[in-house]
Design a protein around this motif. Sequence first.
Motif, PDB file in Angstrom:
ATOM      1  N   ALA A  10      -7.785 -40.066  52.117  1.00  0.00           N
ATOM      2  CA  ALA A  10      -8.291 -40.870  53.227  1.00  0.00           C
ATOM      3  C   ALA A  10      -7.517 -40.676  54.525  1.00  0.00           C
ATOM      4  N   TRP A  11      -6.356 -40.065  54.461  1.00  0.00           N
ATOM      5  CA  TRP A  11      -5.510 -39.839  55.636  1.00  0.00           C
ATOM      6  C   TRP A  11      -5.702 -38.398  56.086  1.00  0.00           C
ATOM      7  N   VAL A  12      -6.289 -38.205  57.248  1.00  0.00           N
ATOM      8  CA  VAL A  12      -6.586 -36.839  57.708  1.00  0.00           C
ATOM      9  C   VAL A  12      -5.313 -36.007  57.786  1.00  0.00           C
ATOM     10  N   THR A  13      -4.193 -36.629  58.115  1.00  0.00           N
ATOM     11  CA  THR A  13      -2.935 -35.903  58.162  1.00  0.00           C
ATOM     12  C   THR A  13      -2.552 -35.361  56.793  1.00  0.00           C
ATOM     13  N   GLY A  14      -3.103 -35.941  55.714  1.00  0.00           N
ATOM     14  CA  GLY A  14      -2.841 -35.450  54.360  1.00  0.00           C
ATOM     15  C   GLY A  14      -3.572 -34.169  54.010  1.00  0.00           C
ATOM     16  N   ARG A  15      -4.287 -33.587  54.953  1.00  0.00           N
ATOM     17  CA  ARG A  15      -5.060 -32.367  54.709  1.00  0.00           C
ATOM     18  C   ARG A  15      -4.188 -31.245  54.158  1.00  0.00           C
ATOM     19  N   GLY A  16      -2.974 -31.120  54.668  1.00  0.00           N
ATOM     20  CA  GLY A  16      -2.098 -30.042  54.211  1.00  0.00           C
ATOM     21  C   GLY A  16      -1.827 -30.132  52.721  1.00  0.00           C
ATOM     22  N   GLN A  17      -1.630 -31.345  52.228  1.00  0.00           N
ATOM     23  CA  GLN A  17      -1.365 -31.518  50.806  1.00  0.00           C
ATOM     24  C   GLN A  17      -2.592 -31.149  49.972  1.00  0.00           C
ATOM     25  N   LEU A  18      -3.781 -31.489  50.467  1.00  0.00           N
ATOM     26  CA  LEU A  18      -5.014 -31.139  49.763  1.00  0.00           C
ATOM     27  C   LEU A  18      -5.209 -29.627  49.703  1.00  0.00           C
ATOM     28  N   LEU A  19      -5.042 -28.978  50.854  1.00  0.00           N
ATOM     29  CA  LEU A  19      -5.214 -27.518  50.892  1.00  0.00           C
ATOM     30  C   LEU A  19      -4.146 -26.809  50.077  1.00  0.00           C
ATOM     31  N   GLY A  20      -2.905 -27.264  50.222  1.00  0.00           N
ATOM     32  CA  GLY A  20      -1.828 -26.660  49.449  1.00  0.00           C
ATOM     33  C   GLY A  20      -2.073 -26.785  47.956  1.00  0.00           C
ATOM     34  N   ALA A  21      -2.577 -27.944  47.519  1.00  0.00           N
ATOM     35  CA  ALA A  21      -2.885 -28.144  46.102  1.00  0.00           C
ATOM     36  C   ALA A  21      -4.017 -27.226  45.654  1.00  0.00           C
ATOM     37  N   LEU A  22      -5.010 -27.022  46.520  1.00  0.00           N
ATOM     38  CA  LEU A  22      -6.131 -26.141  46.174  1.00  0.00           C
ATOM     39  C   LEU A  22      -5.640 -24.736  45.838  1.00  0.00           C
ATOM     40  N   PHE A  23      -4.817 -24.169  46.708  1.00  0.00           N
ATOM     41  CA  PHE A  23      -4.329 -22.810  46.478  1.00  0.00           C
ATOM     42  C   PHE A  23      -3.286 -22.767  45.363  1.00  0.00           C
ATOM     43  N   LEU A  24      -2.473 -23.820  45.256  1.00  0.00           N
ATOM     44  CA  LEU A  24      -1.455 -23.844  44.214  1.00  0.00           C
ATOM     45  C   LEU A  24      -2.087 -23.909  42.822  1.00  0.00           C
ATOM     46  N   LEU A  25      -3.112 -24.743  42.659  1.00  0.00           N
ATOM     47  CA  LEU A  25      -3.799 -24.821  41.368  1.00  0.00           C
ATOM     48  C   LEU A  25      -4.454 -23.487  41.030  1.00  0.00           C
ATOM     49  N   GLY A  26      -5.046 -22.858  42.051  1.00  0.00           N
ATOM     50  CA  GLY A  26      -5.628 -21.533  41.822  1.00  0.00           C
ATOM     51  C   GLY A  26      -4.579 -20.524  41.412  1.00  0.00           C
ATOM     52  N   ALA A  27      -3.392 -20.604  42.034  1.00  0.00           N
ATOM     53  CA  ALA A  27      -2.301 -19.685  41.691  1.00  0.00           C
ATOM     54  C   ALA A  27      -1.832 -19.905  40.256  1.00  0.00           C
ATOM     55  N   LEU A  28      -1.756 -21.166  39.822  1.00  0.00           N
ATOM     56  CA  LEU A  28      -1.344 -21.460  38.450  1.00  0.00           C
ATOM     57  C   LEU A  28      -2.331 -20.890  37.439  1.00  0.00           C
ATOM     58  N   ILE A  29      -3.603 -21.058  37.720  1.00  0.00           N
ATOM     59  CA  ILE A  29      -4.632 -20.524  36.807  1.00  0.00           C
ATOM     60  C   ILE A  29      -4.561 -19.003  36.763  1.00  0.00           C
ATOM     61  N   ALA A  30      -4.374 -18.391  37.935  1.00  0.00           N
ATOM     62  CA  ALA A  30      -4.253 -16.932  37.971  1.00  0.00           C
ATOM     63  C   ALA A  30      -3.011 -16.472  37.211  1.00  0.00           C
ATOM     64  N   TYR A  31      -1.913 -17.209  37.321  1.00  0.00           N
ATOM     65  CA  TYR A  31      -0.693 -16.837  36.607  1.00  0.00           C
ATOM     66  C   TYR A  31      -0.903 -16.911  35.096  1.00  0.00           C
ATOM     67  N   ILE A  32      -1.605 -17.926  34.636  1.00  0.00           N
ATOM     68  CA  ILE A  32      -1.885 -18.017  33.193  1.00  0.00           C
ATOM     69  C   ILE A  32      -2.698 -16.810  32.733  1.00  0.00           C
ATOM     70  N   ARG A  33      -3.685 -16.439  33.518  1.00  0.00           N
ATOM     71  CA  ARG A  33      -4.517 -15.277  33.158  1.00  0.00           C
ATOM     72  C   ARG A  33      -3.685 -13.990  33.177  1.00  0.00           C
ATOM     73  N   TYR A  34      -2.744 -13.916  34.103  1.00  0.00           N
ATOM     74  CA  TYR A  34      -1.836 -12.770  34.127  1.00  0.00           C
ATOM     75  C   TYR A  34      -1.013 -12.714  32.849  1.00  0.00           C
ATOM     76  N   ARG A  35      -0.532 -13.885  32.391  1.00  0.00           N
ATOM     77  CA  ARG A  35       0.267 -13.907  31.165  1.00  0.00           C
ATOM     78  C   ARG A  35      -0.558 -13.540  29.938  1.00  0.00           C
ATOM     79  N   LYS A  36      -1.872 -13.596  30.069  1.00  0.00           N
ATOM     80  CA  LYS A  36      -2.747 -13.216  28.966  1.00  0.00           C
ATOM     81  C   LYS A  36      -3.192 -11.748  29.061  1.00  0.00           C
ATOM     82  N   GLY A  37      -2.564 -11.009  29.986  1.00  0.00           N
ATOM     83  CA  GLY A  37      -2.801  -9.571  30.028  1.00  0.00           C
ATOM     84  C   GLY A  37      -3.560  -9.049  31.220  1.00  0.00           C
ATOM     85  N   ARG A  38      -3.991  -9.901  32.128  1.00  0.00           N
ATOM     86  CA  ARG A  38      -4.742  -9.449  33.311  1.00  0.00           C
ATOM     87  C   ARG A  38      -3.763  -9.215  34.462  1.00  0.00           C
ATOM     88  N   ARG A  39      -3.321  -7.976  34.632  1.00  0.00           N
ATOM     89  CA  ARG A  39      -2.283  -7.658  35.613  1.00  0.00           C
ATOM     90  C   ARG A  39      -2.710  -7.977  37.041  1.00  0.00           C
TER      91      ARG A  39
END
Length: 575
Positions: free
Chosen positions: A153-182
């Motif tokens: 609800a706080w527009v200034t919190g946008r950075g945390q929302l965007l940062g979480a979006l890319f960070l969650l994507g990075a975590l999922i990609a890292y898991i897939r990397y650990r499963k053999g997808r270089r």
Amino acid sequence: MTFHFSTLHEAPDPPFLKGRGWAGHGVMVLVVWLITFVTFHGVLDNDFISFWDDDIYIAENELIKDLSASGLYRIFSTPDNNHYTPLTTLSRAVDYRLFGLEAGGYHGTSLLIHLLNAALVYILILFIGRHYLVAGITALVFAIHPMQVETVAWVTGRGQLLGALFLLGALIAYIRYRKGRRLDYWIALLLFILAILSSPLAVVLVPFMLLMDYRFERKHDAMLWVDKLPFLAIAIGSGIFALSNVQSLQTDQPAISFTNGIFYASYGLMQYILKMWAPYGLSSYYPFPAGGDLPVIYYASLAVDIVVVGGALYVWRANRVLIWGLLFFGAGIFLFLKFSFLNPYGDYVMADRYVYLPFIGLGLITAVYFTKVWLPAENSKPVWRIPAAVVLVIWLVFLMVTAYQRTGIWRNSGTLWEDVVTKYPTAAKANYNLGVWYYERGVLDKAMYYYDQTINYHREHYKALNNRAIIHLSREDFSSALADCNRAISLNTAYADAYYNKGSALLRMGGDPAEAMENMDQAIKLDPGKGLYRYGRSFVFYQLGEPEKARADVRKAVELGYTDLNPEYLKAIQY
């Protein structure tokens, strides 16, 4: 289907992760989205929160008002109010292009990002928890918990929302990397860079990656650390840069002693854990306790944390999923606790926005325990299945209703700070901000009341003294205005507004023009870029019979952007 709690980490990948079962998982995500939208749709009617950064990052922010090639260059080359988060600034610039200063559009963008984050949480927990029910409950708790309202609800919190979006994507990609997808290793690195460019808080990715290695029982060898090195280098560099900028912004904040920092941190940790399952007394601002001594609960909280966290680690030591959830919460919240050597700034002991990602861990623990009851082991009777479902539904409805109510509290600055004052009547910041809110709307009696309250609870609040002096001036109570200005100056000799208002009071009460001029000069010396001061000083020159200097000051005031000019006065000085 039987759910084996003790051997959860040994289950195979869910069908969704192998390219099957899209429809069922899609329905689950759509249900989470629908419930989340119903819960948060009220933010679309909310305004910006002035006096708390929305004005700085939106209305007064020149960076977001130009999307040309040169404007994009400035966004990526210039820190935004001492924070280098160009992707967040860019997202606000796109909003500005689409919606101007209509707050609903900005809130809509933030809600959309929050919905995307909920979907990513679902996918992430499918990897971790291995069950659609675990993933669905975790994603829903993450999405509708009332402590998440602040970030959304706080527009200034946008950075945390965007940062979480890319960070969650990075975590999922890292898991897939650990499963053999270089290739996913480089995708994870790219997403991490995007996360850092959105919010410096994304530095927590590195400990999160180590937790993924723990969850999937990765072998402890050199490569465990080697593939973290690029991430670690980026995290350290961005962390140092962010800390240097934050320190430059916080020079007027109260220092926190090392001892108090320990107890502030332990109290905050205890409150975060309690509010996860019992979100009571939520506030946009949790001030330090009034008075010099800490309440007993602050000292007791350290022992409570040790017992609760230590006990959980011992009891769950054989289950990597529950340990992962607890450590994920701990790693995510650690940097936000009020240890004096890590987070020594600010005048608040905790903040709802800090749990945005960490609550994924506690939500997972909740989901695992419910699923254990809902799908008991073979040869056991599901005695508690219906009662557990009833309790879960009641709790989720409670979260939903509480979150919906809090979106209304974030309607505007007035509703927000009224809520804080209700919970913390002695909070100087809340009283002061309400005073400003009512003054800007011409409700001077209420403004005066809240300025009085601010000064009563914080006698050294020089800004409240100065603002109260302005109201005294408007009521022609010049002696009271002078007293407040003098006191404000004694508390902060570099506060330009107090000198200007003192000069105005002296001028209007028929005092010595030379003394009025001295104060006006001092205000201009301290803040030469403020046109109001030049315009005010021109009246002193006029009274001293120097119209040429008065005209020169008016010209400079206009040059500096001041526009509230009195036509009769301009005629008198032949401007």
